[in-house]
Design a protein around this motif. Structure first.
Motif, mmCIF file in Angstrom:
data_model
loop_
_atom_site.group_PDB
_atom_site.id
_atom_site.type_symbol
_atom_site.label_atom_id
_atom_site.label_comp_id
_atom_site.label_asym_id
_atom_site.label_seq_id
_atom_site.Cartn_x
_atom_site.Cartn_y
_atom_site.Cartn_z
ATOM 1 N N TYR A 116 28.598 73.341 98.083
ATOM 2 C CA TYR A 116 28.853 73.186 99.514
ATOM 3 C C TYR A 116 29.903 74.178 99.996
ATOM 4 C CZ TYR A 116 25.974 68.999 99.537
ATOM 5 O OH TYR A 116 24.918 68.136 99.448
ATOM 6 N N ARG A 149 29.290 76.915 103.023
ATOM 7 C CA ARG A 149 30.138 77.003 104.208
ATOM 8 C C ARG A 149 30.760 78.374 104.369
ATOM 9 N NH1 ARG A 149 31.808 70.787 105.154
ATOM 10 N NH2 ARG A 149 29.713 70.165 104.516
ATOM 11 N N SER A 207 28.350 60.906 100.724
ATOM 12 C CA SER A 207 29.232 61.430 101.764
ATOM 13 C C SER A 207 29.107 62.947 101.852
ATOM 14 C CB SER A 207 30.678 60.984 101.503
ATOM 15 O OG SER A 207 31.489 62.061 101.183
ATOM 16 N N ASP A 208 28.963 63.611 100.687
ATOM 17 C CA ASP A 208 28.758 65.061 100.702
ATOM 18 C C ASP A 208 27.450 65.403 101.402
ATOM 19 O OD1 ASP A 208 31.074 65.573 99.426
ATOM 20 O OD2 ASP A 208 30.186 66.543 97.669
ATOM 21 N N LEU A 212 25.900 63.659 103.649
ATOM 22 C CA LEU A 212 26.017 63.422 105.077
ATOM 23 C C LEU A 212 26.861 64.497 105.761
ATOM 24 C CD1 LEU A 212 26.470 59.537 105.145
ATOM 25 C CD2 LEU A 212 24.455 60.886 105.788
ATOM 26 N N SER A 213 27.936 64.900 105.097
ATOM 27 C CA SER A 213 28.772 65.901 105.757
ATOM 28 C C SER A 213 28.046 67.244 105.802
ATOM 29 C CB SER A 213 30.151 65.996 105.089
ATOM 30 O OG SER A 213 30.066 66.755 103.925
ATOM 31 N N ASN A 214 27.173 67.457 104.834
ATOM 32 C CA ASN A 214 26.359 68.673 104.886
ATOM 33 C C ASN A 214 25.397 68.619 106.075
ATOM 34 O OD1 ASN A 214 25.545 71.191 103.883
ATOM 35 N ND2 ASN A 214 23.712 70.264 102.935
ATOM 36 N N ARG A 222 25.874 66.932 108.775
ATOM 37 C CA ARG A 222 26.683 67.104 109.990
ATOM 38 C C ARG A 222 27.068 68.557 110.199
ATOM 39 N NH1 ARG A 222 28.855 61.954 108.996
ATOM 40 N NH2 ARG A 222 30.260 62.995 107.529
ATOM 41 N N PHE A 223 27.340 69.226 109.097
ATOM 42 C CA PHE A 223 27.689 70.633 109.186
ATOM 43 C C PHE A 223 26.538 71.428 109.801
ATOM 44 C CE2 PHE A 223 27.686 74.872 107.122
ATOM 45 C CZ PHE A 223 28.838 75.374 107.712
ATOM 46 N N GLU A 237 26.238 70.859 113.437
ATOM 47 C CA GLU A 237 27.191 71.641 114.227
ATOM 48 C C GLU A 237 26.724 73.066 114.438
ATOM 49 O OE1 GLU A 237 31.157 71.297 112.586
ATOM 50 O OE2 GLU A 237 30.849 69.119 112.501
#
Lengths: 208, 208, 208, 208
Positions: free
Chosen positions: A73, A77, A132-133, A135-137, A139-140, A143
């Motif tokens: 990840y 990013r 959580s990783d 999901l945050s991916n 969300r990333f 964005e």
DNA sequence: GATGAATGAGGGTTCATTCAT
DNA sequence: GATGAATGAACCCTCATTCAT
């Protein structure tokens, strides 16, 4: 003192050695069919030594996944950050993902199998971490898409769904590639994925 | 003779009972954290009885997955068969898939975690079965797409890639839905998936 | 040479340091639940260093007990030697024993638990040593009593039994005191013990 | 149903069998030097079978001690209950204790070594149990003595101290007997113990 | 002499499978 | 056919001891 520094370096080297061997074996046989003795053997250490680096088999596994996820990840990013413009950023994201898969096939083989695995005894920490990783991916990616809308490069769309779709496509091509063991690089699918993501298969569907 | 028939019916009933309880427990705790005793207990049979229906724990697991896959892929194919026209068929396919997930969440939870799991000691039969099912599903979708091309409803495209992408999108929405435990039905995503599959996010990408 | 002397002194200091820390930990957790690493840690040495002072964990334990026993029995004998007259000598013996317990509670906690412990693999040396010490202590008390008879201060009695009884009473009050952790000194029981030893609870029993 | 009854009886038989073998081995080698495999072997069962009767090695040990204590203290109390008069009751108590030792030498060998052993991981339950049993035994003897005072058979004395002294004497003769492995029965010491307890060694001590 | 990382034998425990009832 | 107690192979982990630095 110099001595301590060398110590630390050696410690890290051994640790990495173990992790790398563990990765190969876990990928081949899964968590439960891999024995600590096997990992020890394969990495040239005694069983007890493994336990000086990791608290136990599960911790070793968890650590390996965790660090792999950070790498994956993080790399994605970083790649996105260096680009401007919606398409370029999405392309960077996909390319980074595919490249990572290519360079870490064993790790990714494992990843594809763990998603929800009810491993952990104490506080489903790994599962939670992975969810959580994941999901945050998502969300990333959302964005990145939102930025595209804000910058006027894109019509208003369902960002979440688009992100989910993109992830799904990436995973699917990854699995296909891992399974077929084609010699041609996975990154060559980049164009196809971008095309499908941006335009679909190219046919209008009447809205209901 | 009638007696035999009743026997057979009862046999089937018990077998299903066991499979269904096993499914629930396997889904909750994974293959290795589930004990045969647990399954026996939960389904109201003695441990030994389980072994009269299945050759062993792995066979029980394998059977459960196998029959689930038959049900899933069979349902999908039936649904597709009943439709004419490319879009309608794809839509039927996606809808059948999503419906199956909704009605078999536990089974699908398992499915999401097994992909490559190096279960079997002798013969990796389950893994092979799943891979082959997965591939034949991809090929099936390819054919639906090819038919669409043949029928002139669609431009010539990379059928394989399109199929892979569609599968990926379906899986991704499935995972999202299984994880979030939303009350709203998964089938509501049908429109979104169709749209994304057919048109992407709606932005032309210059071909390189 | 002076250097050697300082060496020897330092050696002895370290040795005592280790023994004292070991005593505390062994008392708290028992032989098998105490690790050499713990002792090393607590006494501020490296594990390997411990092995330059003692041949192994068991030797360390044995040594500690041995030296403690020497101190205890030595002190008791010295105290008795300085007295004349039967009662005064018995009183000195009991007082010395009780005082030792007070000043070495940790050591005595251990002692109360080891009596017969089948420690040693090779040679049951510690057990033998303790039994022999125990027996020679009993014989020592026997002699004190015999002397009392010889000197005409006492009627002819079963010296052995009397000695065993006295030891038993001392131990029993010791255990009681160690368990209750009373602030009042154990030595205060001296009068009670002497009284009970000499006169019993004060009631004639018809001889059968 | 009869079948269940026989089952239960057999269960109890096996359980006792294991306990008895465990007792012998624990007595010979101590808790930590005894392996579960050894106990299993000696009692003619497989290792796993042991775990159907006891939760683990520690539980097996704890259970054995616990049941032995019940037997011992229960027997002592019953014996005392059947007597009237102070001396008779004390005599019954001592006799019961000595008899128990004679008939359960192995168990008592263990008992002599465990007193304070910091076994238990979870909640020092065994130690607590033993301390509390020990204390309630002391209190029981106190009461017997108090009754003697109330009934006018005895002068007012320090009941606690007397009880402690009696226990100590009993233990001491027990240890002596266990160690010496004399063929003559321990119960023969009854007269000696009674005499020493009631009259001491027979010499007045001037009160200070 | 001091260190502490490496070693690996050993033991407690689990659980899939069997088989006598 | 159904049962579930018995089995024992297999595995994770600990920790006393060693030895290269």
């Amino acid at each position: 003192m110099e001595k301590n520094e060398r110590r630390a370096r050696e410690f890290h080297l051994r640790r990495k050695e173990i992790l790398s061997h563990a990765e190969r074996i876990f990928a081949a046989k899964g968590f439960y069919n891999t024995t600590v003795a096997e990992i020890a053997n394969s990495s040239g250490f005694a069983v007890g030594t493994i336990y000086q680096f990791f608290e136990g088999k599960e911790h070793l596994y968890t650590t390996m996944i965790s660090e792999g996820l950070d790498l994956m990840y993080g790399g994605i990013r970083d790649a996105v950050k260096q680009e401007k413009g919606f398409v370029a950023r999405i392309e960077a994201l996909v390319r980074a993902h595919l490249s990572f898969v290519e360079n870490h096939t064993e790790f990714c083989s494992i990843l594809m199998n763990v998603k929800n695995n009810a491993l952990s005894s104490e506080g489903t920490s790994l599962r939670d971490r992975m969810v959580s990783d994941y999901l945050s991916n998502i969300r990333f990616i959302e964005e990145v898409i939102s930025d595209g809308v804000t910058d006027g490069e894109l019509m208003r769309i369902d960002e979440r769904a688009s992100a989910v779709a993109l992830i799904g496509m990436i995973h699917s091509f990854t699995i296909e590639w891992l399974m077929s063991r084609t010699p041609e690089p996975l990154v060559e699918k980049l164009g196809t994925i971008m095309d499908l993501f941006l335009n679909g298969i190219g046919m209008k569907l009447k809205r209901r």
